[in-house]
Design a protein around this motif. Structure first.
Motif, mmCIF file in Angstrom:
data_model
loop_
_atom_site.group_PDB
_atom_site.id
_atom_site.type_symbol
_atom_site.label_atom_id
_atom_site.label_comp_id
_atom_site.label_asym_id
_atom_site.label_seq_id
_atom_site.Cartn_x
_atom_site.Cartn_y
_atom_site.Cartn_z
ATOM 1 N N GLU A 141 39.849 38.390 -15.139
ATOM 2 C CA GLU A 141 41.227 38.866 -15.045
ATOM 3 C C GLU A 141 41.175 40.321 -14.578
ATOM 4 N N VAL A 142 41.500 40.551 -13.319
ATOM 5 C CA VAL A 142 41.431 41.912 -12.778
ATOM 6 C C VAL A 142 42.698 42.698 -13.105
ATOM 7 N N ARG A 166 27.615 37.782 -7.550
ATOM 8 C CA ARG A 166 28.362 36.726 -8.239
ATOM 9 C C ARG A 166 29.661 36.452 -7.482
ATOM 10 N N LYS A 167 29.871 35.177 -7.140
ATOM 11 C CA LYS A 167 31.086 34.801 -6.403
ATOM 12 C C LYS A 167 32.162 34.428 -7.420
ATOM 13 N N VAL A 168 32.917 35.428 -7.852
ATOM 14 C CA VAL A 168 33.946 35.221 -8.875
ATOM 15 C C VAL A 168 35.300 35.678 -8.325
ATOM 16 N N TRP A 169 36.344 34.955 -8.696
ATOM 17 C CA TRP A 169 37.684 35.247 -8.200
ATOM 18 C C TRP A 169 38.433 36.162 -9.172
ATOM 19 N N GLY A 170 39.405 36.895 -8.642
ATOM 20 C CA GLY A 170 40.228 37.786 -9.453
ATOM 21 C C GLY A 170 41.545 37.120 -9.824
ATOM 22 N N PHE A 171 41.912 37.217 -11.114
ATOM 23 C CA PHE A 171 43.149 36.618 -11.619
ATOM 24 C C PHE A 171 44.103 37.710 -12.113
ATOM 25 N N GLY A 172 45.396 37.393 -12.086
ATOM 26 C CA GLY A 172 46.417 38.251 -12.678
ATOM 27 C C GLY A 172 47.275 37.431 -13.628
ATOM 28 N N ASN A 173 47.422 37.910 -14.860
ATOM 29 C CA ASN A 173 48.208 37.183 -15.869
ATOM 30 C C ASN A 173 48.959 38.170 -16.745
ATOM 31 N N ASP A 174 50.145 37.764 -17.202
ATOM 32 C CA ASP A 174 50.910 38.628 -18.103
ATOM 33 C C ASP A 174 50.245 38.791 -19.467
ATOM 34 N N ASP A 175 49.581 37.716 -19.953
ATOM 35 C CA ASP A 175 49.128 37.723 -21.348
ATOM 36 C C ASP A 175 50.347 38.028 -22.230
ATOM 37 N N TYR A 179 58.960 39.967 -25.742
ATOM 38 C CA TYR A 179 59.979 40.088 -24.699
ATOM 39 C C TYR A 179 59.716 41.341 -23.853
ATOM 40 N N GLY A 180 59.834 41.216 -22.546
ATOM 41 C CA GLY A 180 59.600 42.346 -21.647
ATOM 42 C C GLY A 180 58.236 42.323 -20.988
ATOM 43 N N GLN A 181 57.347 41.458 -21.503
ATOM 44 C CA GLN A 181 56.005 41.363 -20.906
ATOM 45 C C GLN A 181 55.940 40.286 -19.825
ATOM 46 N N GLU A 182 57.024 39.552 -19.626
ATOM 47 C CA GLU A 182 56.957 38.424 -18.700
ATOM 48 C C GLU A 182 57.179 38.872 -17.249
ATOM 49 N N LYS A 183 56.507 38.166 -16.352
ATOM 50 C CA LYS A 183 56.660 38.326 -14.909
ATOM 51 C C LYS A 183 56.279 39.715 -14.409
ATOM 52 N N ARG A 184 55.247 40.290 -15.004
ATOM 53 C CA ARG A 184 54.705 41.554 -14.497
ATOM 54 C C ARG A 184 53.647 41.309 -13.421
ATOM 55 N N VAL A 185 52.814 40.284 -13.637
ATOM 56 C CA VAL A 185 51.712 40.002 -12.702
ATOM 57 C C VAL A 185 51.435 38.501 -12.726
ATOM 58 N N VAL A 210 46.501 37.793 -6.245
ATOM 59 C CA VAL A 210 47.214 38.349 -7.388
ATOM 60 C C VAL A 210 48.377 39.184 -6.872
ATOM 61 N N SER A 211 49.532 39.033 -7.508
ATOM 62 C CA SER A 211 50.719 39.776 -7.073
ATOM 63 C C SER A 211 51.400 40.457 -8.242
ATOM 64 N N THR A 212 51.904 41.675 -7.978
ATOM 65 C CA THR A 212 52.844 42.315 -8.894
ATOM 66 C C THR A 212 54.185 42.502 -8.180
ATOM 67 N N GLY A 213 54.428 41.716 -7.142
ATOM 68 C CA GLY A 213 55.720 41.755 -6.482
ATOM 69 C C GLY A 213 55.666 41.708 -4.962
ATOM 70 N N PHE A 214 54.545 42.148 -4.372
ATOM 71 C CA PHE A 214 54.426 42.051 -2.919
ATOM 72 C C PHE A 214 53.487 40.888 -2.595
ATOM 73 N N GLY A 215 53.242 40.625 -1.281
ATOM 74 C CA GLY A 215 52.403 39.476 -0.991
ATOM 75 C C GLY A 215 51.922 39.373 0.436
ATOM 76 N N PHE A 216 51.062 38.389 0.622
ATOM 77 C CA PHE A 216 50.523 38.048 1.935
ATOM 78 C C PHE A 216 51.243 36.796 2.443
ATOM 79 N N GLU A 217 51.496 36.755 3.767
ATOM 80 C CA GLU A 217 51.933 35.483 4.360
ATOM 81 C C GLU A 217 50.721 34.686 4.778
ATOM 82 N N ALA A 218 49.693 35.399 5.241
ATOM 83 C CA ALA A 218 48.458 34.723 5.658
ATOM 84 C C ALA A 218 47.335 35.745 5.734
ATOM 85 N N ILE A 219 46.108 35.265 5.544
ATOM 86 C CA ILE A 219 44.913 36.052 5.858
ATOM 87 C C ILE A 219 44.076 35.171 6.770
ATOM 88 N N ARG A 220 43.821 35.679 7.995
ATOM 89 C CA ARG A 220 43.195 34.859 9.036
ATOM 90 C C ARG A 220 41.953 35.569 9.564
#
Ligand SMILES: [Zn+2]
Ligand SMILES: [Zn+2]
Length: 294
Positions: A141-142, A166-175, A179-185, A210-220
């Protein structure tokens, strides 16, 4: 040069997270309230401490995941889609052997294991030495949404593991607990369809960011070039942005600022991996998985 691009596929982008609590452990709210807090998500995992909360009752979220947060005093580990048989001789004792056993049983069940909030220094943190001893977990969880930047951001440990091969992926979670902790990441997953199986398959392939509100449409990729297309519309295109590409040991490969909607990077071949961070003015961010350079 070979660039392994986990986003080189078709599918739909789905929004969700795997690590949230209910009043079955130390969350403030019962399951039905947590469902409402995340009603517009495409998928949601519930991961109470040391027990598997069953999904039941009314919900709008199309796809749900059973999970458990293995919670020793020293380190926490998220198991998604664990077998229920894990509870028969369950222990949260932190030894590499016990955490490996729980990870193995989950992976053998088709699920996956994530080391969570590795930098929570007051307790429940992971040191890199132990992270290198444990095997078969899919990522760390990054970005944890608990709300302490000193404790909940772990890009340093991600770069340390990636740089150690090590080939490990990065995750984002609110944990989320209160109330107020939801939908941060959250995670944006490029999946074939909105089902537990398709999302799990995409996660295993690293086809998410992982997003905190912005994003990618594609990575090519085009030859040795990596091209990132960011979310774009008339409002977003006019906003100032900050993009950084990182390689082995967290080395900055390229930085771009401006009102762009796309960036390009020509790989030299010695990066080992390239991962992309981007922020909008205001701070909303998006963080790609590494593209491994062979
Ligand atoms: Zn925890
Ligand atoms: Zn938690």
């Amino acid at each position: 040069m070979e660039i392994k691009n986990p986003y080189d596929k078709t599918g739909q982008w789905l929004r969700g997270a795997f690590h949230n609590h209910t009043s079955n452990s130390d969350g403030w709210f019962p399951l039905e309230t947590v469902y409402k807090m995340y009603a517009e998500y495409d998928f949601l995992g519930i991961s109470d401490h040391d027990l598997i909360t069953k999904h039941e009752g009314m919900r709008r979220i199309p796809t749900v995941f059973e999970a458990i947060e293995v919670s020793s005093k020293q380190t926490h580990m998220l198991l998604v889609n664990p077998p229920h048989s894990i509870m028969t001789d369950y222990s949260n004792e932190f030894t590499i052997a016990n955490y490996q056993r729980l990870t193995d049983r989950t992976v053998d069940n088709g699920g996956f294991s994530v080391l969570v909030h590795p930098n929570r220094y007051f307790s429940n943190y992971w040191n890199v030495e132990d992270m290198l001893k444990l095997e078969r977990y899919i990522g760390i969880e990054v970005y944890n949404g608990d709300g302490n930047p000193e404790y909940d951001i772990a890009f340093d440990k991600w770069d340390a593991l990636l740089s150690a091969g090590r080939k490990v992926w990065g995750f984002g979670n609110d944990d989320s607990h209160v109330y107020g902790q939801e939908k941060r990441v959250w995670n944006m997953v490029l999946a074939a369809d909105n089902s537990n199986e398709a999302i799990t398959a995409a996660i295993k392939d690293g086809s998410f960011y992982v997003s905190t509100g912005f994003g990618f449409e594609a990575i090519r990729t085009e030859g040795s070039k990596i091209i990132a297309d960011f979310r774009s519309n008339a409002l977003l295109d006019g906003m100032y942005k900050y993009a950084t590409l990182f390689g082995k040991d967290g080395r900055v490969l390229k930085e771009v600022t401006g009102r762009f909607k796309q960036i390009e990077y020509e790989c030299a071949g010695d990066e080992e991996y390239v991962r992309i961070s981007v922020y909008l003015e205001g701070g909303f961010g998006a963080f790609s998985q590494p593209l491994f350079i062979g």
